[in-house]
Write an enzyme that holds these catalytic residues in place. Structure first.
Site, PDB file in Angstrom:
ATOM      1  N   HIS A 261       1.266   5.533  -3.252  1.00 14.11           N
ATOM      2  CA  HIS A 261       1.781   6.627  -4.027  1.00 14.11           C
ATOM      3  C   HIS A 261       0.838   7.350  -4.958  1.00 14.11           C
ATOM      4  CE1 HIS A 261       5.953   5.447  -2.811  1.00 14.11           C
ATOM      5  NE2 HIS A 261       5.656   4.223  -3.431  1.00 14.11           N
ATOM      6  N   THR A 262       0.531   8.588  -4.762  1.00 11.91           N
ATOM      7  CA  THR A 262      -0.452   9.142  -5.592  1.00 11.91           C
ATOM      8  C   THR A 262      -0.129   9.075  -7.062  1.00 11.91           C
ATOM      9  OG1 THR A 262      -1.108  10.580  -3.842  1.00 11.91           O
ATOM     10  CG2 THR A 262      -1.842  11.422  -5.927  1.00 11.91           C
ATOM     11  N   GLN A 263      -0.880   8.385  -8.003  1.00 15.91           N
ATOM     12  CA  GLN A 263      -0.448   8.533  -9.395  1.00 15.91           C
ATOM     13  C   GLN A 263      -0.962   9.705 -10.148  1.00 15.91           C
ATOM     14  OE1 GLN A 263       1.738   6.452  -9.750  1.00 15.91           O
ATOM     15  NE2 GLN A 263       1.455   4.736  -8.242  1.00 15.91           N
TER      16      GLN A 263
ATOM     17  N   ASP B  88       4.174  11.077  -2.224  1.00 15.99           N
ATOM     18  CA  ASP B  88       2.509  11.002  -2.151  1.00 15.99           C
ATOM     19  C   ASP B  88       2.159  12.376  -1.986  1.00 15.99           C
ATOM     20  OD1 ASP B  88       0.281   9.728   0.714  1.00 15.99           O
ATOM     21  OD2 ASP B  88       0.185  10.248  -1.611  1.00 15.99           O
TER      22      ASP B  88
END
Lengths: 275, 271, 267
Positions: A32-34, A137
């Site tokens: 997951h892009t944070q 994402d």
């Protein structure tokens, strides 16, 4: 025929897509892009009578470090469109090089007199962005799509959440707060587009880039601008002859001029200064 | 007629006692029935030309294109079974796209030809598929090698050429191509020769049928308008249709040369 | 017809370089009733002759709408046409969803061409047994494409497929130069005249057995006419009778079998 478990009860691949084998592994880490890492700041754009102008500076920041100062954040896509992206630079590169480039090549393959214009590219990008957000994402960008479509200037915004909207004056990032009010002064609504000249629009954009450099701490004084003008043929005639003529003019490495930093002397309350 | 394989020719991938894969040879027969296609490699680019046989006057002129673009810098012309040509083109495009994705640069022409040869050959290995009924002429221009011209056959064999011809008029076309001082001509000159050769080959083999000439070229993207100097031009090319005026002019010259009784000796081709 | 060692599957070439299974698939189209398509500068028209298996039965639908700018006429195995037209509908919807534009006609036609070609190169698959005339309008104007089971697609100004279609084709070849400038009505009448030429002896065009579809530039949506709505055109046509008298040059039997039945291999 494949009789393995992964295809039991499975509808056809060409309809539902190939089986996603990442589901087979048990503790497969989900990505997951944070947060964005290397980022670009505002992109600003304004419609005028006969076209659109779009600008973005040449900086890619690494947090508070002004890391790369020669980055081109605007991209010409096909003959009718320029896209500008703010936000994560690697996601921007993915969008530009992996997605948009191959989109245009595939369109050229058809060789059937059709080409992708601004509204088509805009719809495609918004769908991609929304789809990624649904997967948790996202491509961490806010994008402006500027171009000429159907005899009229086209300008719209799409972001990492998949939110889309359109307006004659748009900006991303800090520009949304600082530049949009200034742009709206010369072009408050769609009706005002007709009376706005190209020269005035460019002048306003240049002024906004200066203001952003004054106040946006992650901006640069060097930027690029693209001016898209079209000789509209509102409805392309039956045989497809006499298509619209669209011209994209590029201005690169523009340096801000006539800056006045006098206002800095009036700032109180930062650092050791107490009065 | 070729000797019928007596049982060794019913399945693909089967070797006959004298070491032949008859299904591949029969596939080549399908190619020989197709319209002529030629390629000419020049100093500053490559030219492709196809004899598009017209089956009916109801067909839309200028439509149903036979030369396809692969990435921006390669053109692909096929002779033989047209649906197979489309499959082949589709695979070439995938190969070009995956090369771009992996290496961040367009695919060199020789690498594409190599991959397509391998793909065609794979269809000769299994009895569950049949070979491609096309011979493909791959024309492109890349940074390392400059202009490149390759021809891939149903067997998977692929060679590099200065002048290539396939289809029903290939014998006549080859004879004419051999007379050219390749690669020491420019694409502009080659366009005229290509038109003339197609007309010649058509006249020799399919005189009773109507045809349309389709021509494309690959030239250096930036030097498109400049005249080329002495050496071989290197750099990424752009595949495009030859402008209508040049095609018209070339066809006019070709027709005139046919009226004069053709070039030099007449080739008689017996199938 | 032919019977030889090389016609068992699509993965066998004959010594002459032919693929017989594909050629046999083309025969299936000839068993279906006739369909005709034609284009002008402003419209694309499809007309078709429907068949019923028995007098009390319904007539087989011959024209299928794909999108508001696109439709197909079929001849041959109707279930195969259904599969292909569903696929075309998906492609069409996908174009609208993803790119916000109606799919250009050539694209969707190329998609089914590639789909059909796969079935001619793999063991265990059979070619599609249906021919399609795809008529549609996009930004580059009206288009008509003919699709064949071999995966071959060609763009035409006028085309016909199905039983006795050669007569219709002859009519089209004679008159195609008038199509470009024809009005909507003239174009439909040309189509019906071509259709009429393909009628079997003693048959006629009626509102029950004739299907007409029209799509035009400037947003004129694909519209299918059946039953009473066709009556207006048949009246304008005037003579709805077959022009075949006695034993014609062709020995086509009057096939009353519905297209989806198995093909006969007549000797």
């Amino acid at each position: 025929m494949n009789h393995l478990p992964e295809v039991w009860g499975r509808p056809r691949n060409d309809v539902y897509g190939a089986y996603d084998h990442s589901y087979l592994q048990g503790s497969h880490p989900m990505q997951h892009t944070q947060q964005p890492i290397v980022t670009g700041t505002s992109v600003i754009a304004l419609k005028f009578n006969g076209g659109v102008v779009i600008a973005a500076d040449n900086l890619a920041s690494y947090g508070s470090l002004a890391r790369f100062t020669d980055v081109e954040r605007l991209k010409q896509v096909g003959t009718h469109t320029v896209v500008g992206a703010g936000g994560d630079i690697s996601d921007m590169q993915h969008l530009y090089e992996k997605l948009l480039d191959s989109l245009i090549i595939k369109e050229e393959y058809q060789n059937d007199g059709h080409s992708l214009r601004a509204s088509h590219i805009y719809r495609y990008l918004s769908r991609v962005l929304y789809h990624r957000r649904c997967k948790f994402d996202p491509l961490w960008n806010t994008i402006l799509v500027a171009g000429w479509d159907d005899g009229k200037p086209f300008l719209a915004s799409a972001d990492l959440l998949g939110t889309t909207f359109s307006s004659p004056a748009l900006a991303t990032g800090f520009g949304a707060h600082l530049a949009v009010p200034l742009l709206r002064r010369v072009c408050p609504d769609e009706n005002a587009v007709k009376s706005l000249t190209k020269e005035k629009a460019i002048e306003t954009i240049e002024e906004c880039m200066k203001v952003l450099f004054y106040r946006d701490a992650r901006s640069l004084n060097k930027y690029s601008m693209a001016v898209i003008t079209g000789e509209g043929v509102e409805q392309v005639p039956l045989s497809g002859e006499g298509k619209e003529k669209v011209h994209v003019e590029w201005k690169k490495d523009i340096t801000l001029e006539n800056q006045s930093w006098k206002f800095a002397e009036g700032i109180r309350g930062y650092g050791a200064q107490t009065v | 007629m070729t000797s019928i394989g007596t049982g060794y020719d019913l399945s693909n991938s089967v070797f006959s006692p004298d070491g032949r894969n008859f299904q591949v040879e029969y596939a080549t027969k399908a190619v020989e029935n197709g319209g002529t296609a030629i390629g000419i490699r020049c100093k500053d680019g490559v030219v492709l030309a196809v004899e598009k046989l017209i089956g009916s006057k109801l067909l839309v002129p200028g439509s149903n294109k036979r030369i396809a673009m692969v990435d921006r810098h390669v053109g692909l012309a096929c002779s033989g079974l047209i649906p197979d040509a489309r499959h082949f083109t589709s695979r070439a495009r995938s190969e070009a796209a995956s090369w771009r994705k992996f290496y961040h640069t367009p695919i060199p022409v020789s690498s594409l030809a190599d991959r397509m040869g391998g793909y065609a050959q794979a269809y000769t290995l299994y009895s569950s598929v049949r070979p491609f009924g096309v011979t493909a002429i791959i024309a492109g221009m890349d940074e390392e090698g400059g202009p490149g011209l390759w021809m891939v056959e149903p067997s998977g064999v692929g060679w590099g050429y200065f002048g290539a011809a396939t289809g029903r008029g290939r014998q006549a076309a080859k004879a004419e191509l051999e007379k050219l001082p390749l690669p020491n001509i420019t694409v502009k000159e080659a366009v005229k020769h290509a038109a003339r050769i197609i007309y010649f080959a058509h006249d020799d083999n399919s005189k009773d049928k109507d045809f349309e000439l389709e021509m494309t070229w690959v030239r250096h993207e930036k030097l498109a308008t400049a005249e080329s100097g002495e050496g071989i031009v290197k750099g990424w090319g752009k595949h495009e249709e030859v402008p209508k005026e040049l095609v018209a002019e070339a066809e006019k010259l070709a027709k005139e040369s046919m009226v004069e009784g053709g070039d030099d000796e007449e080739m008689e081709v017996e199938e | 017809m032919f019977r030889n060692n090389y016609d068992n599957d699509s993965v066998t070439f004959s010594p002459q370089g032919r693929i017989f299974q594909v050629e046999y698939a083309l025969e299936a189209i000839k068993q279906g009733s006739v369909a005709v398509g034609l284009v002008s500068k402003t419209h694309a028209v499809l007309v078709a002759l429907k068949r019923n298996a028995e007098e009390l039965g319904s007539y087989q639908k011959k024209i299928i709408g794909i999108d508001t700018h696109l439709g197909v006429a079929l001849a041959g195995l109707a279930p195969d046409a259904r599969v292909l037209s569903n696929f075309m509908r998906q492609q069409s919807m996908s174009s609208r969803l993803l790119y916000n534009r109606p799919v250009p006609v050539a694209r969707v036609v190329n998609a089914i061409a590639d789909k059909a070609q796969v079935n001619t190169q793999h063991y265990g698959r059979r070619p599609y047994g249906v021919g399609l005339l795809v008529a549609g309008v996009d930004e580059t104007g009206p288009h008509l494409w003919e699709f064949q089971p071999s995966g071959m697609v060609l763009e035409y100004r006028g085309a016909s497929i199905g039983a006795r279609s050669q007569s219709a084709r002859t009519y089209l070849e004679r008159t195609y130069e008038e199509f470009a400038e024809s009005s909507r009505e003239e174009l439909v009448l040309h189509g019906l005249k071509a259709l009429r030429d393909s009628l079997a002896q003693d048959k006629e065009l009626t509102i029950a057995n004739t299907s007409v579809a029209v799509v035009g530039v400037g947003g004129e949506k694909f519209r299918l006419y059946d039953g009473d709505e066709v009556g207006e055109w048949l009246e304008k046509l005037g003579n709805v009778q077959s022009s075949r008298g006695g034993r014609g040059a062709e020995e086509e039997e009057e096939a009353q079998a519905a297209p989806e039945e198995t093909m006969d291999t007549t000797e």
